[in-house]
Write an enzyme that holds these catalytic residues in place. Structure first.
Site, mmCIF file in Angstrom:
data_model
loop_
_atom_site.group_PDB
_atom_site.id
_atom_site.type_symbol
_atom_site.label_atom_id
_atom_site.label_comp_id
_atom_site.label_asym_id
_atom_site.label_seq_id
_atom_site.Cartn_x
_atom_site.Cartn_y
_atom_site.Cartn_z
ATOM 1 N N SER A 1 -12.083 8.286 5.242
ATOM 2 C CA SER A 1 -12.863 9.433 5.718
ATOM 3 C C SER A 1 -14.336 9.234 5.399
ATOM 4 O O SER A 1 -14.687 8.637 4.381
ATOM 5 C CB SER A 1 -12.347 10.688 5.008
ATOM 6 O OG SER A 1 -13.222 11.766 5.195
ATOM 7 N N TYR B 1 -10.248 15.306 -3.049
ATOM 8 C CA TYR B 1 -9.745 14.715 -1.808
ATOM 9 C C TYR B 1 -10.498 13.416 -1.493
ATOM 10 O O TYR B 1 -9.905 12.378 -1.216
ATOM 11 C CB TYR B 1 -9.888 15.714 -0.637
ATOM 12 C CG TYR B 1 -9.706 15.065 0.708
ATOM 13 C CD1 TYR B 1 -8.445 14.617 1.109
ATOM 14 C CD2 TYR B 1 -10.795 14.848 1.564
ATOM 15 C CE1 TYR B 1 -8.278 13.982 2.338
ATOM 16 C CE2 TYR B 1 -10.632 14.222 2.785
ATOM 17 C CZ TYR B 1 -9.373 13.796 3.162
ATOM 18 O OH TYR B 1 -9.218 13.151 4.366
ATOM 19 N N LYS C 1 -9.390 9.179 -1.300
ATOM 20 C CA LYS C 1 -9.649 8.203 -0.225
ATOM 21 C C LYS C 1 -10.369 6.979 -0.788
ATOM 22 O O LYS C 1 -10.078 5.842 -0.413
ATOM 23 C CB LYS C 1 -10.479 8.852 0.897
ATOM 24 C CG LYS C 1 -9.715 9.920 1.671
ATOM 25 C CD LYS C 1 -8.508 9.337 2.377
ATOM 26 C CE LYS C 1 -7.637 10.380 3.032
ATOM 27 N NZ LYS C 1 -6.394 9.854 3.605
HETATM 28 P P1 NAD Z 1 -2.415 16.455 9.219
HETATM 29 O O1 NAD Z 1 -2.221 17.301 8.021
HETATM 30 O O2 NAD Z 1 -2.345 17.085 10.556
HETATM 31 O O3 NAD Z 1 -1.384 15.234 9.210
HETATM 32 C C1 NAD Z 1 -0.939 14.631 8.010
HETATM 33 C C2 NAD Z 1 0.579 14.548 8.082
HETATM 34 O O4 NAD Z 1 1.061 13.905 6.894
HETATM 35 C C3 NAD Z 1 1.251 15.907 8.184
HETATM 36 O O5 NAD Z 1 2.165 15.892 9.251
HETATM 37 C C4 NAD Z 1 1.958 16.075 6.841
HETATM 38 O O6 NAD Z 1 3.155 16.816 6.977
HETATM 39 C C5 NAD Z 1 2.205 14.611 6.446
HETATM 40 N N1 NAD Z 1 2.298 14.363 5.010
HETATM 41 C C6 NAD Z 1 1.430 14.733 4.033
HETATM 42 N N2 NAD Z 1 1.869 14.298 2.832
HETATM 43 C C7 NAD Z 1 3.013 13.610 3.063
HETATM 44 C C8 NAD Z 1 3.922 12.919 2.235
HETATM 45 N N3 NAD Z 1 3.771 12.879 0.897
HETATM 46 N N4 NAD Z 1 4.993 12.312 2.799
HETATM 47 C C9 NAD Z 1 5.178 12.362 4.142
HETATM 48 N N5 NAD Z 1 4.367 13.025 4.977
HETATM 49 C C10 NAD Z 1 3.292 13.646 4.439
HETATM 50 O O7 NAD Z 1 -3.801 15.679 9.030
HETATM 51 P P2 NAD Z 1 -4.596 14.780 10.072
HETATM 52 O O8 NAD Z 1 -5.833 15.502 10.433
HETATM 53 O O9 NAD Z 1 -3.685 14.279 11.116
HETATM 54 O O10 NAD Z 1 -5.027 13.605 9.096
HETATM 55 C C11 NAD Z 1 -4.344 12.365 9.066
HETATM 56 C C12 NAD Z 1 -5.029 11.467 8.054
HETATM 57 O O11 NAD Z 1 -6.404 11.316 8.400
HETATM 58 C C13 NAD Z 1 -5.023 11.990 6.630
HETATM 59 O O12 NAD Z 1 -4.849 10.897 5.761
HETATM 60 C C14 NAD Z 1 -6.409 12.587 6.455
HETATM 61 O O13 NAD Z 1 -6.812 12.566 5.110
HETATM 62 C C15 NAD Z 1 -7.222 11.631 7.295
HETATM 63 N N6 NAD Z 1 -8.482 12.199 7.803
HETATM 64 C C16 NAD Z 1 -8.455 13.325 8.572
HETATM 65 C C17 NAD Z 1 -9.648 13.857 9.046
HETATM 66 C C18 NAD Z 1 -9.663 15.112 9.865
HETATM 67 O O14 NAD Z 1 -10.720 15.738 9.967
HETATM 68 N N7 NAD Z 1 -8.572 15.521 10.492
HETATM 69 C C19 NAD Z 1 -10.862 13.225 8.753
HETATM 70 C C20 NAD Z 1 -10.849 12.063 7.984
HETATM 71 C C21 NAD Z 1 -9.646 11.557 7.513
HETATM 72 C C1 WQD Z 2 -18.331 21.254 10.081
HETATM 73 C C2 WQD Z 2 -19.564 22.139 10.004
HETATM 74 C C3 WQD Z 2 -19.527 23.765 8.237
HETATM 75 C C4 WQD Z 2 -16.304 26.241 9.721
HETATM 76 C C5 WQD Z 2 -14.355 18.155 6.859
HETATM 77 C C6 WQD Z 2 -14.036 17.430 5.577
HETATM 78 C C7 WQD Z 2 -14.140 15.944 5.780
HETATM 79 C C8 WQD Z 2 -13.287 15.484 6.976
HETATM 80 C C9 WQD Z 2 -13.583 16.288 8.194
HETATM 81 C C10 WQD Z 2 -11.112 14.795 6.168
HETATM 82 C C11 WQD Z 2 -20.037 22.368 8.569
HETATM 83 C C12 WQD Z 2 -19.546 24.416 9.578
HETATM 84 C C13 WQD Z 2 -17.240 25.250 9.574
HETATM 85 C C14 WQD Z 2 -16.743 27.562 9.972
HETATM 86 C C15 WQD Z 2 -19.019 26.783 9.979
HETATM 87 N N1 WQD Z 2 -11.887 15.661 6.723
HETATM 88 N N2 WQD Z 2 -18.556 25.510 9.704
HETATM 89 N N3 WQD Z 2 -18.086 27.781 10.114
HETATM 90 O O1 WQD Z 2 -16.886 19.880 6.381
HETATM 91 O O2 WQD Z 2 -17.964 18.314 8.065
HETATM 92 O O3 WQD Z 2 -15.697 17.848 7.229
HETATM 93 O O4 WQD Z 2 -13.477 17.695 7.890
HETATM 94 O O5 WQD Z 2 -11.374 13.727 5.722
HETATM 95 O O6 WQD Z 2 -13.715 15.349 4.601
HETATM 96 O O7 WQD Z 2 -14.963 17.864 4.583
HETATM 97 O O8 WQD Z 2 -16.015 19.685 8.776
HETATM 98 O O9 WQD Z 2 -15.271 21.258 10.510
HETATM 99 O O10 WQD Z 2 -15.140 21.980 8.081
HETATM 100 O O11 WQD Z 2 -17.362 21.757 9.172
HETATM 101 O O12 WQD Z 2 -20.217 27.030 10.089
HETATM 102 O O13 WQD Z 2 -15.963 28.507 10.070
HETATM 103 O O14 WQD Z 2 -19.205 23.434 10.501
HETATM 104 O O15 WQD Z 2 -20.350 24.447 7.320
HETATM 105 O O16 WQD Z 2 -21.416 22.393 8.590
HETATM 106 P P1 WQD Z 2 -16.748 18.975 7.531
HETATM 107 P P2 WQD Z 2 -15.848 21.215 9.153
#
Ligand code: NAD
Ligand code: WQD
Length: 351
Positions: A135, A159, A163
């Site tokens: 991430s 979190y 990562k």
């Molecule tokens: P999500 O929560 O929709 O999907 C994650 C899935 O993993 C879920 O279905 C959950 O049930 C499963 N899971 C969690 N812990 C588990 C475990 N111990 N065993 C088996 N299954 C488990 O999240 P997502 O948005 O699809 O994210 C997927 C990956 O991408 C994650 O590793 C997250 O940290 C990373 N990521 C997401 C974002 C984002 O903004 N969505 C950004 C950067 C990184």
């Molecule tokens: C985006 C912008 C908020 C909600 C997060 C995690 C990051 C990654 C992606 C996993 C910010 C603003 C939000 C609301 C708002 N996930 N906001 N009103 O914080 O950039 O990233 O998700 O790895 O680790 O931190 O994303 O969508 O929460 O926010 O004004 O109700 O929107 O302040 O500026 P963020 P976000």
């Protein structure tokens, strides 16, 4: 798609953990569409197996799925002994920044121990091609934008730390001397802000409870499920005073995974790359684009800054282009349109 790789995914078998989640479900759909065999694994702590029916409908084929926790070594052994796996894409993790500060042990156990248990079992079954969900949060508050992979790493939440630890574990593994000529090849993908949904409108992000993230919140306000959006901070040192992020369409993110997977299956070296568009978008720009392309209203008010938010970051995506031949193709209007189509496709998502 990766313009350089000649590898096809036909007849390959990929283990996808966290397959029922937001990014996992879209990735499984595309893997199947490209002829790959998929073994999906999830414990459904943040998802439901319901999504598999929709994936199978979209891909026109079925796939194996297992309910298991990645920390359950015995369950993983069973999966690996029943299927001839070529590579693993590891999505399974807990992902809430705020939750991770309240429940650090839960996050460390799930995300770090989960990774270690999975790696040990994969090693035993000689599966050494591994794609890891990292991430942009590993950059903390970046000194300069666009953020390149060489930027200082500084995770501020638990979190984010999970990562960083995951990347560190994988870097050490990939650097280990080859044992029986089995070298780990790892792609660590640093996602910026994934948004949007499959263009069919049949799968998308399904946050439980009140959404933390901007796009799901905007969608719920537009659908009449919530009265208004709070914009957290209007006085940041950015062009319009609201925070700037690099939003990336989920389908582009998925293509980045497939490019990385093909690279590894081709015998390519381990890598760490940003998956972003390289474009910064403010909160206000996102809201205005959503309103304009979908013809909806999204009432909002300015609220206090959200603790921990950084003013702006967006990716330098050039390394992914150089190493994988990948770049994002969709613009913000596509992201808003596809997100809204998904929201409208489900009766319960509308007031
Ligand atoms: P999500 O929560 O929709 O999907 C994650 C899935 O993993 C879920 O279905 C959950 O049930 C499963 N899971 C969690 N812990 C588990 C475990 N111990 N065993 C088996 N299954 C488990 O999240 P997502 O948005 O699809 O994210 C997927 C990956 O991408 C994650 O590793 C997250 O940290 C990373 N990521 C997401 C974002 C984002 O903004 N969505 C950004 C950067 C990184
Ligand atoms: C985006 C912008 C908020 C909600 C997060 C995690 C990051 C990654 C992606 C996993 C910010 C603003 C939000 C609301 C708002 N996930 N906001 N009103 O914080 O950039 O990233 O998700 O790895 O680790 O931190 O994303 O969508 O929460 O926010 O004004 O109700 O929107 O302040 O500026 P963020 P976000």
């Amino acid at each position: 798609m990766n313009a350089w790789s000649q590898t096809t995914l036909d007849h390959r078998t990929v283990l996808v953990t966290g397959a029922a989640g937001y990014i996992g479900s879209h990735t499984v759909t595309e893997l199947l569409r490209q002829g790959c065999r998929v073994v999906a694994l999830d414990n459904y702590c943040n998802s439901s197996p319901e999504v598999y029916r929709r994936i199978e409908g979209l891909a026109g084929t079925t796939f194996a799925h297992v309910e298991a926790d990645v920390r359950d070594g015995a369950a993983l052994e069973k999966v690996l002994s029943n299927h001839d796996i070529d590579a693993c894409i590891h999505f399974a993790a807990l992902k809430s920044v705020s939750d991770s500060i309240i429940h650090p042990l839960r996050y460390l156990d799930n995300n770090v121990r989960g990774l270690l248990v999975l790696l040990r079992v994969l090693q035993r079954y000689h599966v050494h091609r591994f794609v890891f969900s990292s991430s942009a949060t590993v950059y903390g508050d970046p000194v300069r934008v666009p953020v390149a992979e060489s930027a200082v790493l500084n995770a501020t939440s638990v979190y984010g730390a999970t990562k960083l630890m995951g990347e560190d574990i994988l870097r050490r593994l990939a650097a280990a001397p080859a044992e029986l000529e089995e070298t780990w090849r790892v792609a660590a993908l640093r996602y910026f802000n994934p948004v949007g949904a499959h263009p069919s409108g049949q799968i998308g992000e399904e946050p439980l409870g009140i959404p933390n993230n901007l796009m799901p919140y905007v969608m719920q306000v537009a659908a009449g499920l919530r009265p208004k959006l709070s914009i957290f901070g209007g006085d940041y040192p950015t062009p319009d005073g609201t925070c700037v992020r690099d939003y990336i369409h989920i389908q582009d993110l998925v293509e980045g995974h497939l490019a990385a997977l093909k690279h590894l299956l081709d015998g390519g070296a381990s890598l760490t790359v940003n998956l972003g568009t390289g474009r910064g978008t403010s909160v206000r720009q996102l809201v205005e684009t959503f309103v304009q392309v979908n013809g909806v209203t999204v009432p909002y008010e300015f609220a206090a800054r959200r603790p921990g938010d950084v003013a702006q970051y967006f990716a330098d995506p050039s390394r992914a282009r150089e190493l994988l031949g990948w770049q994002a193709r969709h613009d913000l209007a596509d992201m808003c349109r596809d997100a809204w189509r998904w929201q409208c496709s489900q009766p319960q998502n509308h007031a």
